[in-house]
Design a protein around this motif. Structure first.
Motif, PDB file in Angstrom:
ATOM      1  N   LEU A   1      -7.451  10.569  -1.485  1.00  0.00           N
ATOM      2  CA  LEU A   1      -6.614  10.138  -2.604  1.00  0.00           C
ATOM      3  C   LEU A   1      -7.415   9.292  -3.593  1.00  0.00           C
ATOM      4  CD1 LEU A   1      -3.689  10.367  -3.572  1.00  0.00           C
ATOM      5  CD2 LEU A   1      -3.209   8.196  -2.434  1.00  0.00           C
ATOM      6  N   LEU A   2      -8.328   8.487  -3.086  1.00  0.00           N
ATOM      7  CA  LEU A   2      -9.183   7.672  -3.954  1.00  0.00           C
ATOM      8  C   LEU A   2     -10.018   8.558  -4.875  1.00  0.00           C
ATOM      9  CD1 LEU A   2     -10.318   4.861  -4.722  1.00  0.00           C
ATOM     10  CD2 LEU A   2     -11.991   5.133  -2.881  1.00  0.00           C
ATOM     11  N   ILE A   3     -10.583   9.617  -4.320  1.00  0.00           N
ATOM     12  CA  ILE A   3     -11.400  10.541  -5.123  1.00  0.00           C
ATOM     13  C   ILE A   3     -10.516  11.335  -6.088  1.00  0.00           C
ATOM     14  CG2 ILE A   3     -12.958  12.535  -5.038  1.00  0.00           C
ATOM     15  CD1 ILE A   3     -13.737  11.596  -2.177  1.00  0.00           C
ATOM     16  N   LEU A   4      -9.427  11.867  -5.570  1.00  0.00           N
ATOM     17  CA  LEU A   4      -8.556  12.758  -6.344  1.00  0.00           C
ATOM     18  C   LEU A   4      -7.906  12.047  -7.524  1.00  0.00           C
ATOM     19  CD1 LEU A   4      -7.444  15.672  -6.312  1.00  0.00           C
ATOM     20  CD2 LEU A   4      -5.554  14.835  -4.919  1.00  0.00           C
ATOM     21  N   SER A   5      -7.455  10.825  -7.316  1.00  0.00           N
ATOM     22  CA  SER A   5      -6.723  10.104  -8.370  1.00  0.00           C
ATOM     23  C   SER A   5      -7.644   9.543  -9.450  1.00  0.00           C
ATOM     24  CB  SER A   5      -5.903   8.962  -7.753  1.00  0.00           C
ATOM     25  OG  SER A   5      -6.732   8.096  -7.005  1.00  0.00           O
ATOM     26  N   ASN A   6      -8.961   9.763  -9.319  1.00  0.00           N
ATOM     27  CA  ASN A   6      -9.914   9.334 -10.350  1.00  0.00           C
ATOM     28  C   ASN A   6     -10.591  10.510 -11.044  1.00  0.00           C
ATOM     29  OD1 ASN A   6     -10.264   6.238 -10.445  1.00  0.00           O
ATOM     30  ND2 ASN A   6     -10.187   6.663  -8.251  1.00  0.00           N
TER      31      ASN A   6
ATOM     32  N   LEU B   1      -8.052  -0.277 -12.690  1.00  0.00           N
ATOM     33  CA  LEU B   1      -8.955  -1.045 -11.832  1.00  0.00           C
ATOM     34  C   LEU B   1      -8.226  -1.612 -10.611  1.00  0.00           C
ATOM     35  CD1 LEU B   1     -11.746  -2.303 -11.313  1.00  0.00           C
ATOM     36  CD2 LEU B   1     -11.049  -4.241 -12.759  1.00  0.00           C
ATOM     37  N   VAL B   2      -7.029  -2.157 -10.833  1.00  0.00           N
ATOM     38  CA  VAL B   2      -6.259  -2.757  -9.732  1.00  0.00           C
ATOM     39  C   VAL B   2      -5.921  -1.705  -8.679  1.00  0.00           C
ATOM     40  CG1 VAL B   2      -4.103  -3.903  -9.091  1.00  0.00           C
ATOM     41  CG2 VAL B   2      -5.304  -4.580 -11.178  1.00  0.00           C
ATOM     42  N   GLU B   3      -5.496  -0.527  -9.139  1.00  0.00           N
ATOM     43  CA  GLU B   3      -5.145   0.554  -8.205  1.00  0.00           C
ATOM     44  C   GLU B   3      -6.358   0.991  -7.391  1.00  0.00           C
ATOM     45  OE1 GLU B   3      -1.462   2.886 -10.408  1.00  0.00           O
ATOM     46  OE2 GLU B   3      -3.509   3.209 -11.131  1.00  0.00           O
ATOM     47  N   ASN B   4      -7.516   1.058  -8.049  1.00  0.00           N
ATOM     48  CA  ASN B   4      -8.733   1.453  -7.328  1.00  0.00           C
ATOM     49  C   ASN B   4      -9.139   0.391  -6.302  1.00  0.00           C
ATOM     50  OD1 ASN B   4      -9.401   4.042  -8.266  1.00  0.00           O
ATOM     51  ND2 ASN B   4     -10.245   3.219 -10.169  1.00  0.00           N
ATOM     52  N   ILE B   5      -9.000  -0.867  -6.661  1.00  0.00           N
ATOM     53  CA  ILE B   5      -9.328  -1.947  -5.719  1.00  0.00           C
ATOM     54  C   ILE B   5      -8.411  -1.872  -4.499  1.00  0.00           C
ATOM     55  CG2 ILE B   5      -9.268  -4.449  -5.357  1.00  0.00           C
ATOM     56  CD1 ILE B   5     -10.191  -4.761  -8.281  1.00  0.00           C
ATOM     57  N   LEU B   6      -7.106  -1.670  -4.744  1.00  0.00           N
ATOM     58  CA  LEU B   6      -6.146  -1.590  -3.647  1.00  0.00           C
ATOM     59  C   LEU B   6      -6.369  -0.342  -2.793  1.00  0.00           C
ATOM     60  CD1 LEU B   6      -2.880  -2.808  -5.421  1.00  0.00           C
ATOM     61  CD2 LEU B   6      -4.188  -4.004  -3.662  1.00  0.00           C
TER      62      LEU B   6
ATOM     63  N   ASN C   1       3.208   6.226  -5.127  1.00  0.00           N
ATOM     64  CA  ASN C   1       3.258   6.294  -6.588  1.00  0.00           C
ATOM     65  C   ASN C   1       2.105   7.124  -7.147  1.00  0.00           C
ATOM     66  OD1 ASN C   1       4.539   5.369  -9.122  1.00  0.00           O
ATOM     67  ND2 ASN C   1       2.596   4.327  -9.448  1.00  0.00           N
ATOM     68  N   ILE C   2       0.922   6.969  -6.572  1.00  0.00           N
ATOM     69  CA  ILE C   2      -0.240   7.750  -7.025  1.00  0.00           C
ATOM     70  C   ILE C   2      -0.050   9.232  -6.701  1.00  0.00           C
ATOM     71  CG2 ILE C   2      -2.704   8.174  -6.607  1.00  0.00           C
ATOM     72  CD1 ILE C   2      -3.063   5.148  -6.339  1.00  0.00           C
ATOM     73  N   ILE C   3       0.478   9.517  -5.505  1.00  0.00           N
ATOM     74  CA  ILE C   3       0.755  10.901  -5.118  1.00  0.00           C
ATOM     75  C   ILE C   3       1.752  11.534  -6.095  1.00  0.00           C
ATOM     76  CG2 ILE C   3       1.893  12.349  -3.376  1.00  0.00           C
ATOM     77  CD1 ILE C   3       0.705  10.456  -1.251  1.00  0.00           C
ATOM     78  N   ALA C   4       2.842  10.803  -6.378  1.00  0.00           N
ATOM     79  CA  ALA C   4       3.872  11.315  -7.291  1.00  0.00           C
ATOM     80  C   ALA C   4       3.318  11.479  -8.701  1.00  0.00           C
ATOM     81  CB  ALA C   4       5.065  10.366  -7.293  1.00  0.00           C
ATOM     82  N   ARG C   5       2.546  10.504  -9.148  1.00  0.00           N
ATOM     83  CA  ARG C   5       1.967  10.572 -10.495  1.00  0.00           C
ATOM     84  C   ARG C   5       1.021  11.760 -10.630  1.00  0.00           C
ATOM     85  NH1 ARG C   5      -1.121   5.428 -11.739  1.00  0.00           N
ATOM     86  NH2 ARG C   5      -2.846   6.507 -10.715  1.00  0.00           N
ATOM     87  N   PHE C   6       0.243  12.017  -9.589  1.00  0.00           N
ATOM     88  CA  PHE C   6      -0.661  13.169  -9.632  1.00  0.00           C
ATOM     89  C   PHE C   6       0.139  14.457  -9.828  1.00  0.00           C
ATOM     90  CE2 PHE C   6      -2.715  16.800  -7.674  1.00  0.00           C
ATOM     91  CZ  PHE C   6      -3.973  16.764  -8.255  1.00  0.00           C
ATOM     92  N   GLN C   7       1.225  14.595  -9.082  1.00  0.00           N
ATOM     93  CA  GLN C   7       2.008  15.826  -9.163  1.00  0.00           C
ATOM     94  C   GLN C   7       2.668  15.984 -10.539  1.00  0.00           C
ATOM     95  OE1 GLN C   7       3.319  17.489  -5.634  1.00  0.00           O
ATOM     96  NE2 GLN C   7       5.407  17.914  -6.310  1.00  0.00           N
ATOM     97  N   LEU C   8       3.044  14.880 -11.159  1.00  0.00           N
ATOM     98  CA  LEU C   8       3.705  14.948 -12.465  1.00  0.00           C
ATOM     99  C   LEU C   8       2.717  15.086 -13.621  1.00  0.00           C
ATOM    100  CD1 LEU C   8       6.424  12.132 -12.112  1.00  0.00           C
ATOM    101  CD2 LEU C   8       6.813  14.600 -12.093  1.00  0.00           C
ATOM    102  N   MET C   9       1.540  14.481 -13.496  1.00  0.00           N
ATOM    103  CA  MET C   9       0.661  14.322 -14.651  1.00  0.00           C
ATOM    104  C   MET C   9      -0.588  15.197 -14.646  1.00  0.00           C
ATOM    105  SD  MET C   9       2.630  12.099 -15.989  1.00  0.00           S
ATOM    106  CE  MET C   9       1.710  11.761 -17.480  1.00  0.00           C
ATOM    107  N   ASN C  10      -0.921  15.845 -13.521  1.00  0.00           N
ATOM    108  CA  ASN C  10      -2.172  16.624 -13.537  1.00  0.00           C
ATOM    109  C   ASN C  10      -2.037  17.820 -14.480  1.00  0.00           C
ATOM    110  OD1 ASN C  10      -2.086  19.377 -11.846  1.00  0.00           O
ATOM    111  ND2 ASN C  10      -0.776  17.892 -10.757  1.00  0.00           N
TER     112      ASN C  10
ATOM    113  N   LEU D   1       0.825  -1.209   0.000  1.00  0.00           N
ATOM    114  CA  LEU D   1       0.000   0.000   0.000  1.00  0.00           C
ATOM    115  C   LEU D   1       0.864   1.266   0.000  1.00  0.00           C
ATOM    116  CD1 LEU D   1      -2.885  -1.002   2.440  1.00  0.00           C
ATOM    117  CD2 LEU D   1      -2.908  -0.939  -0.056  1.00  0.00           C
ATOM    118  N   ARG D   2       2.036   1.202   0.646  1.00  0.00           N
ATOM    119  CA  ARG D   2       2.936   2.366   0.619  1.00  0.00           C
ATOM    120  C   ARG D   2       3.357   2.671  -0.817  1.00  0.00           C
ATOM    121  NH1 ARG D   2       8.096   2.949   4.425  1.00  0.00           N
ATOM    122  NH2 ARG D   2       6.626   4.187   5.638  1.00  0.00           N
TER     123      ARG D   2
END
Length: 431
Positions: free
Chosen positions: A389-394, A406-411, A72-81, A66-67
């Motif tokens: 983070l679940l809401i923001l990353s979608n 889908l896998v990331e959302n399930i996790l 990774n999602i936090i970093a991806r958001f900052q790079l890709m938004n 989960l870490r």
């Protein structure tokens, strides 16, 4: 023959150069590992191993997974938004509650993280110098850190951390290998999904929640993107480099955590050593390597703790100042996007470094208890962080095709459930 040798030499030299460039490019992940590792993983893994063997290993495996997912999602958001938002600005877009909550939570947890880091560094320095004055040594640690904060030492700290990380990993890995880990019990503990009865100094549930808090739920995970920014990783093309860097960092964290856990289960537990003080933690190396082991442990732990103090004292004020600028937009307009320009940044640094000294005053909770307790408190904010983070990353409006799969959302849903369960268990245990 001579030509072939020359070609081979060139190929070898090219390979060595490529490896060096790859290792040199790794930075934020290494900073993150030692900021994470500091004392949280070191203590929780050794306590779990010495008190409960491998029965809580599944908590560590799940938390490390989960870490990686969360960071990774936090970093991806900052790079890709699409709007170049920081992760804190992203949370601010969801609802003002997130901003105010994360501001207060980061301030409190940053204080508490440094509290046990400074206390631990003071105790270790006191042992190294053979003087029974841990509080005075904690003051010395803070004084040296305060002196270094004004210097441009990011690259120096990064290089030192790489060396220390390699040495710490090697020392614990060798000891764990010599101890002969029980692979069958490790596998059984990893898929066990059960909480054993209380048999150790610290309750099994408290240790389990502390591991989740130290690894998966820590707000220190949010500091990673600010180190990425310092490294210059701010564009979508840095996504692959960032992910590989993080994978390397998590892999190292797995090795270190597993090695420490094995040491606790195979050396401390059989010898009846309960981890109640930092000296108990060092007995494993001392038992097996004598005075050399003593030196490796105490100098290694001191350097790791000190590096973590620097990392948290520089990283958390960025997160807090960023959040303050979302609350007070006039400050962002006045001081710009460089957080260091805001006078409050320095005050946050001073708060983060000086106020934790109160926990080093004689009579306050011990280092090990403080580590376990503070990391368990991480659970208080984990549900808010995970849900946001679940809401923001979608959000398609911000991330387009770079939203979660889908896998990331399930996790992430799993992490929300784990966060809520842990928070409820902590509350029930407390009351």
């Amino acid at each position: 023959m001579k030509t072939e040798t020359t070609v081979e030499q060139k190929q070898a030299a090219h390979s060595i150069t490529k490896i060096k460039q790859t290792l040199k490019s790794y930075g934020p992940g290494i900073i993150a590992v030692l900021a994470w590792l500091g004392a949280g993983d070191l203590v929780t893994s050794s306590v779990a191993g010495s008190d409960y063997g491998y029965s809580l290993m599944w908590i560590l495996a799940l938390s490390l997974l989960l870490r990686f997912l969360i960071v990774n999602i936090i970093a991806r958001f900052q790079l890709m938004n699409k709007e170049g938002l920081t992760i804190m600005e992203g949370y601010g877009r969801l609802h003002p509650f997130f901003t105010y909550f994360l501001f207060a939570y980061a301030l409190i947890m940053g204080h508490l993280f440094n509290a046990y880091m400074i206390k631990g560094a003071g105790e270790v320095l006191s042992t190294i110098l053979h003087i029974n004055q841990p509080f005075i040594c904690s003051i010395i640690v803070v004084g040296v850190a305060l002196f270094l904060l004004g210097k441009s030492i990011y690259l120096t700290i990064e290089n030192i951390m790489k060396v220390l990380l390699a040495l710490m990993t090697l020392a614990f890995f060798v000891l764990a290998f010599q101890a002969g880990p029980d692979i069958g019990q490790i596998v059984k503990g990893t898929i066990g999904f059960s909480i054993p009865s209380d048999t150790g100094v610290h309750g099994a549930l408290l240790v389990a929640v502390s591991i989740i808090g130290a690894v998966a739920g820590s707000i220190a995970n949010f500091v990673h993107p600010y180190f990425m920014k310092e490294k210059g990783w701010v564009k979508p093309e840095h996504k692959k480099l960032q992910r590989n860097d993080l994978l390397f960092a998590i892999s190292v964290a797995i090795v270190i955590n597993l090695a420490i856990w094995v040491v606790g289960a195979e050396i401390l537990k059989p010898n009846g050593i309960k981890v109640e003080t930092i000296d108990d933690l060092g007995k494993a190396l001392q038992l097996n390597f004598g005075f050399i082991g003593w030196l490796i442990f105490y100098f290694g732990v001191f350097c790791t703790l000190f590096a973590s103090i620097i990392g948290k004292t520089t990283g958390f004020p960025k997160l807090i100042t960023d959040t303050l600028h979302i609350i007070r937009k006039d400050r962002r307009q006045k001081y710009g996007t460089k957080f260091e320009n805001d006078p409050m940044y320095k005050w946050f640094m001073l708060f983060m470094l000086i106020t934790p000294l109160i926990w080093s005053i004689p009579g306050m909770p011990g280092f090990i208890s403080l580590v376990v307790g503070v990391n368990a408190l991480n659970i208080v904010g984990f549900p808010v962080i995970a849900i946001g983070l679940l809401i923001l990353s979608n959000k398609k409006s911000l991330l387009g095709d770079h939203r979660n799969n889908l896998v990331e959302n399930i996790l992430l849903v799993l992490s929300v459930i784990l966060a809520l369960w842990s928070a409820v268990q902590l509350a029930m245990n407390f009351f």
